[in-house]
Design a protein around this motif. Sequence first.
Motif, PDB file in Angstrom:
ATOM      1  N   UNK A  12     -17.975 -13.767  86.051  1.00  0.00           N
ATOM      2  CA  UNK A  12     -17.028 -13.020  85.119  1.00  0.00           C
ATOM      3  C   UNK A  12     -17.990 -12.334  84.076  1.00  0.00           C
ATOM      4  N   UNK A  13     -18.193 -11.067  84.124  1.00  0.00           N
ATOM      5  CA  UNK A  13     -18.998 -10.384  83.416  1.00  0.00           C
ATOM      6  C   UNK A  13     -18.353  -9.834  81.946  1.00  0.00           C
ATOM      7  N   UNK A  14     -17.092 -10.172  82.228  1.00  0.00           N
ATOM      8  CA  UNK A  14     -16.269 -10.120  80.655  1.00  0.00           C
ATOM      9  C   UNK A  14     -16.891 -10.966  79.811  1.00  0.00           C
ATOM     10  N   UNK A  15     -17.609 -10.692  78.793  1.00  0.00           N
ATOM     11  CA  UNK A  15     -18.084 -11.779  77.801  1.00  0.00           C
ATOM     12  C   UNK A  15     -17.028 -12.812  77.320  1.00  0.00           C
ATOM     13  N   UNK A  16     -16.015 -11.976  76.519  1.00  0.00           N
ATOM     14  CA  UNK A  16     -15.004 -13.001  75.576  1.00  0.00           C
ATOM     15  C   UNK A  16     -14.122 -13.672  76.575  1.00  0.00           C
ATOM     16  N   UNK A  17     -13.941 -13.518  77.822  1.00  0.00           N
ATOM     17  CA  UNK A  17     -13.150 -14.618  78.762  1.00  0.00           C
ATOM     18  C   UNK A  17     -13.972 -15.308  79.602  1.00  0.00           C
ATOM     19  N   UNK A  18     -15.314 -15.306  79.255  1.00  0.00           N
ATOM     20  CA  UNK A  18     -16.274 -16.268  79.972  1.00  0.00           C
ATOM     21  C   UNK A  18     -16.658 -17.619  78.963  1.00  0.00           C
ATOM     22  N   UNK A 166     -14.384 -15.106  67.231  1.00  0.00           N
ATOM     23  CA  UNK A 166     -13.049 -15.409  67.875  1.00  0.00           C
ATOM     24  C   UNK A 166     -11.715 -14.391  68.066  1.00  0.00           C
ATOM     25  N   UNK A 167     -11.864 -14.031  66.731  1.00  0.00           N
ATOM     26  CA  UNK A 167     -10.542 -13.023  66.577  1.00  0.00           C
ATOM     27  C   UNK A 167     -11.068 -11.740  67.482  1.00  0.00           C
ATOM     28  N   UNK A 168     -12.132 -11.124  67.435  1.00  0.00           N
ATOM     29  CA  UNK A 168     -12.325  -9.918  68.494  1.00  0.00           C
ATOM     30  C   UNK A 168     -12.275 -10.329  69.891  1.00  0.00           C
ATOM     31  N   UNK A 169     -12.554 -11.574  70.149  1.00  0.00           N
ATOM     32  CA  UNK A 169     -12.347 -11.927  71.699  1.00  0.00           C
ATOM     33  C   UNK A 169     -11.133 -12.209  72.104  1.00  0.00           C
ATOM     34  N   UNK A 173      -9.315  -9.969  75.030  1.00  0.00           N
ATOM     35  CA  UNK A 173      -8.475 -10.586  75.799  1.00  0.00           C
ATOM     36  C   UNK A 173      -7.283 -10.388  76.130  1.00  0.00           C
ATOM     37  N   UNK A 174      -6.312 -10.349  74.978  1.00  0.00           N
ATOM     38  CA  UNK A 174      -5.125  -9.823  74.877  1.00  0.00           C
ATOM     39  C   UNK A 174      -4.951  -8.461  75.285  1.00  0.00           C
ATOM     40  N   UNK A 175      -5.775  -7.554  74.976  1.00  0.00           N
ATOM     41  CA  UNK A 175      -5.725  -6.307  75.104  1.00  0.00           C
ATOM     42  C   UNK A 175      -5.759  -5.854  76.733  1.00  0.00           C
ATOM     43  N   UNK A 176      -6.951  -6.826  77.380  1.00  0.00           N
ATOM     44  CA  UNK A 176      -7.087  -6.564  78.764  1.00  0.00           C
ATOM     45  C   UNK A 176      -5.717  -7.310  79.637  1.00  0.00           C
ATOM     46  N   UNK A 178      -2.825  -7.287  78.595  1.00  0.00           N
ATOM     47  CA  UNK A 178      -1.647  -6.234  78.306  1.00  0.00           C
ATOM     48  C   UNK A 178      -1.699  -5.152  79.288  1.00  0.00           C
ATOM     49  N   UNK A 179      -3.058  -4.588  79.459  1.00  0.00           N
ATOM     50  CA  UNK A 179      -3.215  -3.619  80.506  1.00  0.00           C
ATOM     51  C   UNK A 179      -3.165  -3.954  81.824  1.00  0.00           C
ATOM     52  N   UNK A 180      -3.157  -5.282  82.207  1.00  0.00           N
ATOM     53  CA  UNK A 180      -2.905  -5.621  83.735  1.00  0.00           C
ATOM     54  C   UNK A 180      -4.191  -5.746  84.287  1.00  0.00           C
ATOM     55  N   UNK A 181      -5.228  -5.880  83.507  1.00  0.00           N
ATOM     56  CA  UNK A 181      -6.523  -6.253  84.284  1.00  0.00           C
ATOM     57  C   UNK A 181      -7.790  -6.563  83.829  1.00  0.00           C
TER      58      UNK A 181
END
Length: 181
Positions: A12-18, A166-169, A173-176, A178-181
Amino acid sequence: MDWYSTVFETIDMRSFSNLWFWIALAVLWSSTSHYVLGVPWDMVLRAQKHGGDEAARGAAMEDMNAMVQIQIRRILYITRESGLMLTGIICFILTAAVLLGWVYGREFAQAIFLLGVPMAGVWLLSIRTARQIDAAALTGEPLIKRLFRHRLTVQVIGMVSIFVTAMWGMYQNMSVSALGG
């Protein structure tokens, strides 16, 4: 499916969910807190309280004093010889991370920025502390006090950095999700 797609789907190249990003963050701050000006913290503690054995305490204090002097000379040498060039390179990398991260929305660049800015602050703090120790020619207990103060400041920077990251991550993660993806 081609090899490239398989690799990037697996990693997973998305850093904050990795998970690996968070492990790297913890290791970074753990190591930074353990090596105070490049000196292992257990060496400082051993020099400070080596029981009632004065001979062993003296040897531990000598070792710590020598190690601190070596590391301080190293830090000051790097600062004198390459300080301006390193400052330019680090500023370039952090500026590129800001632009890629927040203008172009790349999570990896945001992660690099959130790791890099506090570490740049720790590096500047280390240079300042090295200069102070060198100017005052600190050894023994005054040196240990100065190293304690430096380590405490590094730990506070680390706690704030981990909290902000952590807050930004979580926000990312919640933004992604919420957008469904």
